[in-house]
Design a protein around this motif. Sequence first.
Motif, PDB file in Angstrom:
ATOM      1  N   LYS A   1      37.416  34.791  27.605  1.00  0.00           N
ATOM      2  CA  LYS A   1      38.086  34.187  28.755  1.00  0.00           C
ATOM      3  C   LYS A   1      39.561  34.580  28.797  1.00  0.00           C
TER       4      LYS A   1
ATOM      5  N   LYS B   1      56.476  37.557  43.010  1.00  0.00           N
ATOM      6  CA  LYS B   1      55.339  38.456  43.066  1.00  0.00           C
ATOM      7  C   LYS B   1      55.802  39.844  42.622  1.00  0.00           C
TER       8      LYS B   1
ATOM      9  N   ASP C   1      43.035  35.953  45.121  1.00  0.00           N
ATOM     10  CA  ASP C   1      43.603  36.386  43.848  1.00  0.00           C
ATOM     11  C   ASP C   1      42.531  36.333  42.761  1.00  0.00           C
ATOM     12  N   PRO C   2      42.083  37.505  42.289  1.00  0.00           N
ATOM     13  CA  PRO C   2      40.999  37.505  41.293  1.00  0.00           C
ATOM     14  C   PRO C   2      41.362  36.739  40.033  1.00  0.00           C
ATOM     15  N   ALA C   3      42.659  36.661  39.719  1.00  0.00           N
ATOM     16  CA  ALA C   3      43.064  35.980  38.486  1.00  0.00           C
ATOM     17  C   ALA C   3      42.849  34.470  38.565  1.00  0.00           C
ATOM     18  N   GLU C   4      42.686  33.929  39.765  1.00  0.00           N
ATOM     19  CA  GLU C   4      42.431  32.493  39.880  1.00  0.00           C
ATOM     20  C   GLU C   4      40.989  32.152  39.539  1.00  0.00           C
ATOM     21  N   ILE C   5      40.121  33.147  39.623  1.00  0.00           N
ATOM     22  CA  ILE C   5      38.704  32.869  39.394  1.00  0.00           C
ATOM     23  C   ILE C   5      38.425  32.773  37.904  1.00  0.00           C
ATOM     24  N   GLY C   6      37.899  31.630  37.510  1.00  0.00           N
ATOM     25  CA  GLY C   6      37.606  31.418  36.098  1.00  0.00           C
ATOM     26  C   GLY C   6      38.817  31.011  35.288  1.00  0.00           C
ATOM     27  N   LYS C   7      39.993  30.862  35.921  1.00  0.00           N
ATOM     28  CA  LYS C   7      41.198  30.504  35.159  1.00  0.00           C
ATOM     29  C   LYS C   7      41.112  29.073  34.655  1.00  0.00           C
ATOM     30  N   ASN C   8      40.797  28.156  35.549  1.00  0.00           N
ATOM     31  CA  ASN C   8      40.736  26.742  35.165  1.00  0.00           C
ATOM     32  C   ASN C   8      39.309  26.205  35.132  1.00  0.00           C
TER      33      ASN C   8
ATOM     34  N   ARG D   1      47.625  37.668  48.147  1.00  0.00           N
ATOM     35  CA  ARG D   1      48.127  36.315  47.908  1.00  0.00           C
ATOM     36  C   ARG D   1      49.630  36.366  48.150  1.00  0.00           C
TER      37      ARG D   1
ATOM     38  N   MET E   1      27.401  27.101  35.255  1.00  0.00           N
ATOM     39  CA  MET E   1      27.228  28.227  34.333  1.00  0.00           C
ATOM     40  C   MET E   1      28.151  28.045  33.121  1.00  0.00           C
TER      41      MET E   1
ATOM     42  N   LYS F   1      43.283  40.522  34.287  1.00  0.00           N
ATOM     43  CA  LYS F   1      43.536  40.177  35.691  1.00  0.00           C
ATOM     44  C   LYS F   1      45.020  39.994  35.966  1.00  0.00           C
ATOM     45  N   GLN F   2      45.697  39.308  35.063  1.00  0.00           N
ATOM     46  CA  GLN F   2      47.126  39.087  35.282  1.00  0.00           C
ATOM     47  C   GLN F   2      47.893  40.400  35.201  1.00  0.00           C
TER      48      GLN F   2
ATOM     49  N   ASP G   1      35.108  27.002  35.371  1.00  0.00           N
ATOM     50  CA  ASP G   1      34.066  28.024  35.299  1.00  0.00           C
ATOM     51  C   ASP G   1      33.274  28.007  36.600  1.00  0.00           C
ATOM     52  N   VAL G   2      32.995  29.200  37.111  1.00  0.00           N
ATOM     53  CA  VAL G   2      32.473  29.322  38.456  1.00  0.00           C
ATOM     54  C   VAL G   2      31.083  29.954  38.429  1.00  0.00           C
ATOM     55  N   ASP G   3      30.216  29.538  39.345  1.00  0.00           N
ATOM     56  CA  ASP G   3      28.876  30.133  39.423  1.00  0.00           C
ATOM     57  C   ASP G   3      28.862  31.367  40.306  1.00  0.00           C
TER      58      ASP G   3
ATOM     59  N   TYR H   1      49.080  48.368  43.995  1.00  0.00           N
ATOM     60  CA  TYR H   1      48.916  47.137  44.772  1.00  0.00           C
ATOM     61  C   TYR H   1      47.906  47.344  45.884  1.00  0.00           C
TER      62      TYR H   1
ATOM     63  N   GLN I   1      41.572  36.911  31.615  1.00  0.00           N
ATOM     64  CA  GLN I   1      42.833  36.525  32.245  1.00  0.00           C
ATOM     65  C   GLN I   1      43.914  37.580  32.011  1.00  0.00           C
TER      66      GLN I   1
END
Lengths: 170, 580
Positions: free
Chosen positions: A63, B123, B300-307, B149, A1, A70-71, B309-311, B179, A67
């Motif tokens: 993007k 954290k 951790d939702p912040a890891e998704i799409g960080k590096n 996490r 995607m 989310k962060q 791109d995910v389907d 949290y 982030q």
Amino acid sequence: MVIKLDESKTHIISALVLNKPGVLQRVAGLFTRRGYNIENITVGTSEQENLARMTIIAKGDEKVLEQITKQLNKLIDVIKVRDLDPDITVKRELCLIKVHTSTEKNRSEIIQYANIFRGRIIDVSPETLTIEITGSPEKIEALIDLVRTFGIKEIARTGPTAISRGNKTI
Amino acid sequence: MKGGEAIIKSLMDQGVETVFGYPGGVLLPLYDVLYDSDLRHILVRHEQCAAHAADGFARASGKVGVCIGTSGPGATNLITGIATAYMDSSPVLAIAGQVATGLIGNDAFQEVDTIGITMPITKHNYQAMKADEIPGMIRSAFYIASTGRNGPVVIDLPKNVQEEEFEYELAKDIELPGYKPTMKGHPLQVKKAAKMIMNSKKPVILAGGGIILSDASKELLRFSNMIHAPVTTSLMGKGSIPEDNLLSLGMLGMHGRKTSNLIIDDCDCLISIGCRFSDRTTGSLTEFAKNAKIVHIDVDPAEIGKNVDVDVPIVGDAKIILNDLINVVGKAKDENKNHSVWLKHVIDFKNTCMPRLSFDDIPLKPQQVIKELSEAIDDDTIVTTDVGQNQMWMAHYFTSRNPRKFISSGGLGTMGFGFPAAMGAKIAMPDNDVVAVCGDGGFLMVCQDLATVKEYDIPVVICVLDNRRLGMVSQWQKLFYNKRMSYTDLGQSPDFVKLAESFGVSAERVEKPGEMYETVKKAIRSDEPYLIDVVIDPDEILPMVPAGCGLTEIVGEYKVERETPGEILYKPIGTDKSGD
């Protein structure tokens, strides 16, 4: 995607945070560490006890914005985060402008400009006038430009704060 | 009750039995309570080792590890360990002393802004300003560190707060409105992922440290068997699947197995579970799994799409989501989940490029050393590594069969981690043998803690892979900097055997094939701390993917266990012939 990335765009992020020491540092530090561009940040109490509302103006593509939110959400002291849609958001800023007034003519001209912009004169001295103006950042810019020719001695701006129109809350 | 007593009591209420620490001026009130408490305190010889030991304790046991350091330099010495735990999502509680509340901000003796310094590497962190905050704070700290996490939490503890008298009340329910980690995966996303996996021809699972943290190894094996997907891992995921299992391909990435790197490149569906797609795992992002649809499961939702791109993203706990996937896919028709032709193709290829381990050279080849080490220890042995060549050799050549048995500093890459982490792991799991595989550079950074293992009789086996080099840096200099070996030669001192003996720790040097096996056996049997100085070939290079390159661009000769020499070519399977 393939995610279509918008050009770098200014976003208004509204966040409810615990009203306690260090929270501003956590948020500001997050922006520095992750290399996000922060243009403005305002903090004040909110409608709920113990909670403060932060309005953050930041630049970035979709993007980056994703982030950022989310962060921010990961911070334990942050309760809620929302990217406000500029079309249904009212954004206001308060600005105080101290203008140099050399002649009587200048003085009345400045007062007229302030009136047109629905500003108020809140302090007068033999050589200065201080205008208080509220409005969108663009409106404030316009007034500043107008009075610049008289000589601006000092400007103090709060940076914009924002809220959604209508029933919507975060 | 005094604040100091409240700390000890709260820690013990959380089930803590052992803490690692080093006292100091502002911690005198706390240590005065420790003196006759039932809480066991291990006096390390440098605060960094306290933090690494707490981290090793946490990784080996899954429980929160606790370390203590005084204000100022004590706190700053903890920093490297805290940052290490943060990067690898390890549940650690670090308690730092602080000057009295009235002195904070005055640049008092041994004052440092611990809260400010640790904000980006924890954290969460807390500063106790009143003693009555302590019970709730410690409860919250444990909850935050060990849920969602995982990660380190710091409590900054001013001296006068430790002395303050207050009425101890059992901490009420934890109130953390900001949290709420998502544990359950969204059912629609799970269905979408299942559909994508069943529609694929060439699925591969990438297992990260999240599998180990959420105790999902059994589910991982079940699911991969169900869909016939080979499993590769990140460094942190090593041990999440038994690496001698047919389905296991070994580690992926810059120093990954050739099989993993080439198969990822060919797969059409990548299911990443509990892995954050670090640059060392993915190589060039534009080249990474470029033919694959990607399912990304992470707590951790912040890891998704960080590096990457995910389907199909699924936020939640690895174990829960794997069980959901097993349920959904399990109900599907066999022909939909059957990828056995693909799996056979992968296994056939894997068999052509199993790395060669046997070498009879002197000086020893690290492969041979690791082979003998593997033969000398059992499956329950916990192995820790340092950082650099020793770590990557272990990651590449060592076969790990159980979760929480391979402990290494991944994200931060902290030299000096291996030995103190082994110390912590042994305290956590006294019935398991513990072996630290270090480099000579990293071990020298923390060697003072030989005094600790001697004093408390912590029987860890320390293997120093001794090449008198900063091996990894010199490898890069050799490959990418015209062999200009700038400051990577560590010279001939010290004599590690004599060094250990000066601490009263038994030690031996190993130089020839066969000796490693015998010495490790002997060291484990001795049931006391033992150092093995293993003299290895300083010129051995591990094949690698240069930074910024795609995972298939492996530099260096990849030595394999087979008869006919020559380059191993990978022929992608024709999708039309895959038959599934």
